[in-house]
Design an enzyme around this catalytic site. Structure first.
Site, PDB file in Angstrom:
ATOM      1  N   ARG A 153      -9.557  -0.412   7.365  1.00 56.27           N
ATOM      2  CA  ARG A 153     -10.540   0.454   6.716  1.00 56.27           C
ATOM      3  C   ARG A 153     -10.897   1.669   7.567  1.00 56.27           C
ATOM      4  O   ARG A 153     -12.069   2.014   7.754  1.00 56.27           O
ATOM      5  CB  ARG A 153     -11.807  -0.304   6.372  1.00 56.27           C
ATOM      6  CG  ARG A 153     -12.618   0.506   5.382  1.00 56.27           C
ATOM      7  CD  ARG A 153     -13.281  -0.307   4.354  1.00 56.27           C
ATOM      8  NE  ARG A 153     -13.867   0.575   3.342  1.00 56.27           N
ATOM      9  CZ  ARG A 153     -14.292   0.149   2.179  1.00 56.27           C
ATOM     10  NH1 ARG A 153     -14.191  -1.108   1.850  1.00 56.27           N
ATOM     11  NH2 ARG A 153     -14.813   0.990   1.320  1.00 56.27           N
ATOM     12  N   CYS A 154      -9.875   2.299   8.138  1.00 52.60           N
ATOM     13  CA  CYS A 154     -10.136   3.545   8.841  1.00 52.60           C
ATOM     14  C   CYS A 154      -8.829   4.287   8.955  1.00 52.60           C
ATOM     15  O   CYS A 154      -7.778   3.729   8.699  1.00 52.60           O
ATOM     16  CB  CYS A 154     -10.695   3.299  10.243  1.00 52.60           C
ATOM     17  SG  CYS A 154      -9.574   2.453  11.343  1.00 52.60           S
TER      18      CYS A 154
ATOM     19  N   GLN B 239       0.834  -1.201   0.000  1.00 51.19           N
ATOM     20  CA  GLN B 239       0.000   0.000   0.000  1.00 51.19           C
ATOM     21  C   GLN B 239       0.874   1.258   0.000  1.00 51.19           C
ATOM     22  O   GLN B 239       0.367   2.356  -0.221  1.00 51.19           O
ATOM     23  CB  GLN B 239      -0.941   0.009   1.210  1.00 51.19           C
ATOM     24  CG  GLN B 239      -2.052  -1.040   1.100  1.00 51.19           C
ATOM     25  CD  GLN B 239      -3.053  -1.017   2.243  1.00 51.19           C
ATOM     26  OE1 GLN B 239      -3.314  -2.042   2.842  1.00 51.19           O
ATOM     27  NE2 GLN B 239      -3.634   0.126   2.548  1.00 51.19           N
TER      28      GLN B 239
ATOM     29  N   GLU C  32     -13.189   5.298   4.047  1.00 57.42           N
ATOM     30  CA  GLU C  32     -13.194   4.657   5.349  1.00 57.42           C
ATOM     31  C   GLU C  32     -14.330   5.109   6.239  1.00 57.42           C
ATOM     32  O   GLU C  32     -14.663   4.445   7.216  1.00 57.42           O
ATOM     33  CB  GLU C  32     -11.835   4.891   5.997  1.00 57.42           C
ATOM     34  CG  GLU C  32     -10.768   4.268   5.098  1.00 57.42           C
ATOM     35  CD  GLU C  32      -9.359   4.610   5.492  1.00 57.42           C
ATOM     36  OE1 GLU C  32      -9.182   5.654   6.121  1.00 57.42           O
ATOM     37  OE2 GLU C  32      -8.460   3.837   5.174  1.00 57.42           O
TER      38      GLU C  32
END
Lengths: 164, 808
Positions: free
Chosen positions: B386-387, B239, B762
């Site tokens: 996912r945040c 990522q 997110e």
């Protein structure tokens, strides 16, 4: 290591013949031996469906089938469903209705959906959700996948009617 | 040039900001032509895989690889002893700790990497793994962080001095050998005083369980050392490819220009693919040793057991308020279970991420947060699933505290939120724990959401359902889950955000081609977010060329400008801003070229959609296509040829997306099965770049929230065995369990972002988890429930009903 077996397959209309250990999983035959990399590996336990292909007319998860079990089979993968010049309505619908994000589940998802629509050309939303429950997606929340399959079904039915 | 299209058509032709442009990525993905790391096949490529520890805590007495080396196709077995001379048996973590690459004398969690078997293919590697003999001596296992802080068992002997003293860690003094750090924010004593003197105080403890991002594609890489040219190429599920390049250079000693890191297509990340894992290091070493490319791909069990867990926060809160419900103070203590190594992926100065956003969307005058990080015999990680960094934990915490306060005050929880929201006119708002919220209009969003679902009507229906239940007319209860969240994304300003000393700016480089098309390269990397589609839209609106004529490229460190990658919803806030700024540099030069071509002063032309026009004479113009060509074929006095620009953007502040979510759920008291009847999600992510993609992100984020709230967890037994290591046990929702979501929006642009965008990927996860959880808990509120821990799977819901005496 065990003795190699003589295996014959027909993959996407092409005859293939080779020697393989019987323990070789079909997904590796496709991906590594035949360089057909559309079907993916997500779990190797039959849960996620990223490896879904069609074998002798049935949806099968290629990660948990030995190549020996597939000897003599006719196999269709995403590569055999449609390409740049002959896109399948499902391929078009997934793009039009945002039925994919990272794309990793998409080949298995579309391959499974082709069978679903063959078996049931007029599925309800519930039919689709049930019939696709063997294919996991981590990105879309399925809402647009369901819509894509509904749209493709409508498109395919309209084309069939027009042809009749 | 003839111009018979209307201005409106010219705008449409750009496919710029605000339109639901179809994704350019989809053609390859729908035809099975994506290029993921496991699709890479190089001549002579080998396959590496790990011998992993079956024990959660054990000393390694010996490793015997001789039988494994006899297996046909097995070429090498690497252990820590092989890596030690290279200094690679340990590696630095993103959190300032260090982590074993291969077990160095002991193992600290089940599944830990012990030896790396390199073979001609994955079957030979698997055969080799079976035959590596490891002699373990079991040690006492600690899976509970509270027990860890009291235990005599030292997990990390390497962090205790010979005299038994405990040296400070990367984040200050440590209280116990198994303690990692204490991190504080806010005012301790003033907060304690406010709480001591308040009308109403509620204390609640909650455990945000350990879970895992579990992207459908696991982590993996291919390392290829070209000894002839001295170049290392590393493809992988990264990522943050540039950060990986720098890390590889720092730990391997290979000069950075001789390392090329490539992130190909990535099958979902959700935080799992931010960190650096032993598999990457071992593949690189194995490629150097063998002179051949080496591939390493995790299987699903490896993935769930070893790379990048999320959450595992034990949180205790105290919230105080007036009798009327105005919140006066908030205290939060967290015991954070980090596993065997502190490998949390947070900006350096934030060992608990942005947990200090835990005052949420509310105007809370006084607050104090304290986080203790603790070692246990669990896998390392602590990524932001996912945040943004620990924001899901923070929002879950405050949204639960609001609910329990509402119970204590016997108030409606929607009204309690409303009277405590930060008001529109208070922005920019400095929160008690330090953050400056850039913008917001919470009351408008909340009212819109409550009206959309007919909140009053729902509450009336719920009251009737309770009556019917008590009268024996139904066995189903109804829960109304509320959640209002404020995200903090777009890390971040270089002044306070860095990873391993690398400032968290991001970048975009644009080259305009002579015929009026372009390529733009960014420091980020899409994992399904659709960057190739949306960044072209940003650029189209900035430079007046159609998005269809702009290629977006990411993920190749030899070609892309340096950036810190994609996670924490930072791509749009940071790289998106860089894209707009680089586009503006292109436009500034284009203006000079246009003025020259039109034979007027620079100030006498102005930009209009896809062209520069002479002010007051709209029939005199040069299109951007004409300008691009002129940049390459005309000698323009005072200007260099060509049309290129680069921007490195250091954001002045974070962005603060927010939203209002409402979930309506029916719960079968006898089976514990929840049915989501309705889910309404209003998101405000500022300027909306592509509504189709935003909605897709919301659907996906909510589904990951549903998973976490209703069943997904990484659970351990007392021996440190992972109980949820396959998709049989680890809950990923199918199409059958997931509802249709209603999406809605308001638009409050970020005042400091060049196009006002805030990021959205997110938000639905951050807001969704408390919303689903609150719905379950709200159903039981009339029967005395105050708080129960997630995940609310059927069994736990049934237990809640049972404890409340609802089974008669």
């Amino acid at each position: 290591m065990s003795k190699k077996m003589h295996i014959k397959l027909n993959v996407n209309g092409k005859a293939e013949e080779f020697l393989a250990e019987p323990r070789e999983l079909l997904i590796y035959t496709l991906r590594e031996r035949l360089n057909i990399t559309g079907p993916h590996i997500g779990c190797e336990t039959s849960h996620c469906g990223a490896c879904t292909v069609t074998i002798n007319g049935k949806s099968v998860k290629a990660c948990t089938m030995f190549v020996a079990q597939a000897d003599g089979a006719e196999i269709t993968t995403i590569e055999g469903i449609g390409g740049p010049d002959d896109l399948h309505p499902l391929q078009t619908a997934f793009k039009e209705l945002h039925g994919l994000q990272c794309g990793y589940c998409t080949p298995g998802m579309i391959t499974r959906a082709t069978k679903l629509l063959e078996e049931n050309p007029n599925p309800t939303e519930e039919d689709i959700r049930f019939g696709m429950a063997g294919n996991l997606c981590r990105c879309t929340g399925y809402q647009n996948i369901v819509k894509s399959i509904q749209a493709a079904a409508a498109e395919m039915n309209a084309a069939k009617e027009a042809a009749e | 040039m003839k111009d018979d299209v209307t201005r409106e058509e010219r705008v449409d032709n750009l496919k710029g900001l605000g339109c639901s442009r179809k994704r350019v990525e989809d053609a390859r993905f729908t035809q099975g032509k994506g290029n993921y790391v496991d699709d890479i096949k190089l001549d002579g490529m080998l396959f590496g895989d790990f011998v992993r520890s079956p024990y959660a805590h054990a000393r390694i007495k010996s490793i015997d690889a001789s039988a494994a080396l006899e297996v046909p196709g097995v070429l090498a077995v690497l252990t820590a002893d092989d890596l030690r001379p290279l200094g690679l048996h340990w590696m630095p973590t993103l959190a300032g700790d260090k982590q074993m690459v291969l077990a160095d004398g002991k193992v600290l969690f089940q599944g830990q990497e012990v030896a790396f078997v390199v073979a001609e293919d994955r079957y030979a590697a698997a055969d080799g793994i079976e035959l590596v003999e490891v002699d373990y001596e079991e040690l006492p296992v600690i899976v509970d962080p509270f027990a860890s802080l009291k235990s005599d068992v030292i997990l990390r002997e390497d962090l205790v001095a010979e005299d038994g003293s405990i040296p400070a860690g990367a984040h200050g003094p440590r209280k116990h050998p198994n303690h990692i750090f204490t991190w504080e924010a806010g005012d301790k004593d003033p907060t304690a005083e406010v709480i001591a003197n308040a009308d109403v105080v509620v204390t609640e403890s909650m455990y945000y369980h350990r879970t895992h991002p579990c992207p459908l594609e696991t982590c993996g890489c291919v390392a290829s050392m070209d000894k002839v040219n001295g170049k290392l190429t590393l493809w992988g599920t990264f990522q943050a490819p540039h950060a990986i390049r720098t890390v590889v250079s720092l730990i391997s000693g290979i000069e950075e220009h001789n390392i090329r890191v490539i992130s190909p297509d990535i099958g979902g990340g959700f935080g799992n693919k931010v960190g650096a894992y032993p598999g990457y290091v071992c593949s690189v070493v194995a490629s150097i040793v063998t002179g051949k490319p080496v591939k390493w791909i995790e299987d699903r069990m490896d993935n769930l057991m070893t790379t990048a867990f999320a959450r595992d926060y034990h949180m205790t809160g105290k919230i105080s308020a007036t009798k009327e419900g105005k919140i006066t103070g908030l205290q939060c203590h967290v015991t954070a279970d980090h596993g065997g190594f502190d490998a949390c992926a947070d900006p350096t100065k934030f060992p608990a991420g942005f947990m200090n956003i835990c005052t949420g969307s509310y105007d809370i005058p006084t607050a104090y947060l304290e986080v203790d990080g603790v070692y246990t015999n669990k896998a390392p990680g602590g990524v932001s699933y996912r945040c943004s960094f620990r924001v899901t934990e923070a929002v879950y915490f405050i949204e639960r505290m609001i609910e329990v306060l509402a119970i204590e005050l016997d108030m409606d929880a929607a009204e309690l939120r409303r009277i405590n929201f930060i008001k529109k006119e208070q922005f920019p708002y400095t929160a008690a724990l330090g953050w400056e919220y850039d913008s917001g209009d919470y009351h408008t969003a909340w009212d819109k959401a409550l009206e959309a679902v007919d909140y009053e009507g729902l509450r009336a229906e719920q009251a009737q359902r309770v009556e019917d239940f008590k009268a024996g007319k139904t066995r189903s209860l109804m829960g109304i889950g509320l959640s209002f969240f404020t995200e903090i994304v777009g890390a971040g300003p270089v002044k306070n955000c860095d990873i391993l000393g690398l400032g968290m700016f991001d970048s975009c480089e644009i080259r305009i081609h002579p015929t009026g098309s372009a390529i733009a390269r960014l420091g980020t990397i899409s994992q399904g977010q659709g960057h190739a589609t949306t960044f072209a839209q940003i650029l189209a609106s900035e430079i007046g060329l159609s998005a269809d004529s702009i290629t977006i490229e990411e993920g190749d460190t030899d070609t892309a400008p340096y950036g810190l990658g994609t996670y924490g919803s930072r791509s749009t806030p940071v790289a998106g801003a860089a894209t707009a700024m680089a586009g503006r540099k292109i436009r500034a030069k284009a203006q000079m070229i246009a003025a020259y071509l039109l034979e007027v002063h620079d100030d006498d032309v102005e930009f209009d959609v896809d062209r520069f026009v002479v002010k007051g004479a709209p029939e005199r113009f040069k299109t951007m296509k004409e300008i691009a060509f002129a940049a390459y074929n005309q000698a323009i006095p005072g200007l260099e040829p060509g049309l290129e620009a680069v921007s490195y953007y250091d954001p002045p502040n974070m962005t603060y997306p927010f939203g209002a979510y409402i979930c309506v759920m029916d719960i079968d008291v006898d089976t514990g099965v929840p049915e989501i009847r309705r889910f309404y999600a209003l998101d405000d992510c500022g300027t909306r770049i592509n509504p189709m993609i935003i909605e897709g992100q919301v659907h996906g984020g909510l589904t990951e929230a549903l998973a976490v709230a209703l069943g997904q967890e990484i659970a351990y037994d007392d021996m440190g065995n992972v109980k949820t290591g396959t998709l049989m046990d680890f809950f990923l929702p199918t199409a059958w369990e997931v509802p249709n979501y209603e999406t809605d929006y308001t638009v409050t642009p970020s005042p400091h972002h060049p196009i006002g965008a805030k990021g959205v990927g997110e938000s639905p996860h951050v807001g969704g988890v408390p919303c689903f959880s609150n719905a379950v808990q709200d159903a039981f509120r009339p029967f005395g429930n105050r708080h129960t821990n997630m995940p609310h799977d059927h069994w736990r819901i049934w237990q809640t009903a049972n404890k409340l005496g609802l089974h008669g």
